[in-house]
Design an enzyme around this catalytic site. Sequence first.
Site, PDB file in Angstrom:
ATOM      1  N   GLU A 293       0.803  -1.216   0.000  1.00 52.60           N
ATOM      2  CA  GLU A 293       0.000   0.000   0.000  1.00 52.60           C
ATOM      3  C   GLU A 293       0.837   1.267   0.000  1.00 52.60           C
ATOM      4  OE1 GLU A 293       0.226  -2.326   2.365  1.00 52.60           O
ATOM      5  OE2 GLU A 293       0.328  -1.476   4.378  1.00 52.60           O
TER       6      GLU A 293
ATOM      7  N   ASP B 204       8.625  -9.589  10.248  1.00 57.61           N
ATOM      8  CA  ASP B 204       7.965 -10.078   9.027  1.00 57.61           C
ATOM      9  C   ASP B 204       7.232 -11.396   9.268  1.00 57.61           C
ATOM     10  OD1 ASP B 204       8.559  -8.084   7.244  1.00 57.61           O
ATOM     11  OD2 ASP B 204      10.432  -8.985   6.571  1.00 57.61           O
TER      12      ASP B 204
ATOM     13  N   TYR C  28      -4.421 -10.364  10.306  1.00 51.08           N
ATOM     14  CA  TYR C  28      -5.376 -10.045   9.241  1.00 51.08           C
ATOM     15  C   TYR C  28      -6.770 -10.581   9.591  1.00 51.08           C
ATOM     16  CZ  TYR C  28      -1.486  -9.151   5.919  1.00 51.08           C
ATOM     17  OH  TYR C  28      -0.390  -8.662   5.280  1.00 51.08           O
TER      18      TYR C  28
HETATM   19 ZN    ZN Z   1      -2.431  -5.209   4.032  1.00 51.17          ZN
END
Ligand code: ZN
Length: 636
Positions: A303, A405, A413
């Site tokens: 993004e 990471d 999510y």
């Molecule tokens: Zn994302």
Amino acid sequence: MLRHSGWLICTALLLSACARDESISDVPTSDSYDPARDYFSFANTDQFVTDHLALDLAVDFESRRLSGTARLDLRRLDPGATEVILDTRDLSITSVLAFSSENSPLPAAYRFGDADTIMGTPLVIQLPEGMASAAAVSLEIAYTTSPQSTALQWLPPELTAGGNHPMVFSQSQAIHARSWVPLQDTPAVRITYEATITTAANLLAVMSANNDPLAPRDGSYFFRMPQAIPSYLLAIAVGNIYFAPLGAQTGVYAEPELLDASVYEFADTQDMLEQAEQQFGPYEWGRYDLLVLPPSFPYGGMENPRLSFITPSLLAGDRSLVAVIAHELAHSWSGNLVTNATWRDGWLNEGVTSYLESRLMEVIYDKDRADEERVISYEELLLDFENVPLPMQALAPRLDDGDPDDFQGTIHYHKGQLFLQYLENAFGRDTFDEFLFDYFKHFAFRTITTEHFLDYLDANLLSAASATVSREQVEQWIYEPGLPDDAPVPTSATLDAAARLAGGWAIGEVPVGSVPVADWSPQALIHFINNVPPDLGNDRLGELDAAFGLSDTSNAEIARTWFIQVAQRRYTPAYPQLEAYLARHGRGRLITPVYTALARNGVDLARAQDIFEKARGNYHPQVANSLASIVYPDYE
Ligand SMILES: [Zn+2]
């Protein structure tokens, strides 16, 4: 970011965090752990913070290096501080100049601290005498990146779509910006930036900044990013890139060979942006463009503000995979506008964005389609719970070690999305939408911790007399593993029907010709494939393959699901297509589970190694590294 490479991440977890024995409930207070601290930056941000960055970099494809200067404009917070500590990884520094409004540039002494495999190397800069008490100082650092920079992928011409020009692109999240710019690499610090980029005259440079679609192609490009962003959103790409408009405020950059297909696939982007503004508040970033990269881009999308970086695996030809665009666009609010203060708060970026994505999918398609994606997210979440150790299943776990990471699969999510769905159900959509609208406005251009969110939620929703959800219930989502008993369970009538048909076909009750696949979304076909019972012979799989063209599908998500089954079940007639698929794609989500299935089916480990060795030159270093740990069990 859209990643969803859960299996790979869990492998990494098994090697590191799993072995730790930690308390799994509330944030620990018995030791010095501070949940608001970023444990993945060396920067002394309690003493100095950067307000502005000015880059002047030359791009050298031959040596695979960026070189030039970075000027950091720093504000002093601690009157007694005399050193500035920056994050770096694999950078060669040739000089540091310091100056302030009262002092002309003076050379500053600098040294590297101890290197860390995850965090890189601190760069310690001593402020010259006379500048030791200045309220604001600027540092100009001359440096060169390494060809091994973990953020940059240098593609030779043969790995691009056109095949005639090289390309380079960055992926700075989570802590890779420090491998191409020396800076305070923490989401807690927001900076504006400007950049002069020099490259070959026939190539175009683009950044997460004010790209001008009409900029003359002359090899010298100037960018400004007037909105303050965290360092992980610094982004650059240089290549044989051209622009095509999608709408008044939106467009797409790609190699000319991919431009027409990209314009077709992403035609709804302007509409999506306008829908998002209605639901979440004004879009604060000016233009919204897409950059379609070569197949080695490791993620679905990134993004980067004003310019989302996108995998070409979304070019299915039928606009069926644009949920990724909805996701990246939604980050313009959750993530880019209101940013996680540390990576432990990553659910504020990814969970909130996944929820917004599902809301956008309802508007762009319909509720059925959004429900299908909700069910698939939920199933991925349940799979994560089987693999991710309990302490990392909290939405905001303790995170002071390991790799930002890879620490909780995709739990931030999917569990984050479900948590917001739970709040929507409890308070009603209108009330919850109003809350979200105000939340984005209230925290715009700030970085916040989970606890900031909690306090805001408490003050604006939970404390209402009519509230049916308590702070304790919310804290269970935030600090405990698994799901609370009253968590919503998404359902989809179309996916249920697809699963039933898979069962019926397997026992011979439903002829393959009467499966209404032409009426289905890719998600329904994916669900059908995943629900084929495990004990079917190759002749039956061949029947499916022939009827649905699975081995030759151009839809990368359907292919992913099919080739996982092909590898797990050793359906060898499709191995040539499986191998071609692994060579064609470089996106971690698409190839990692296929490699995992192949390496773990008990027979094909050597074959997985062989395919990997042939294809690894096509992969981004971050993906290649993770795959190596799957196909080589002893890999470190
Ligand atoms: Zn994302």
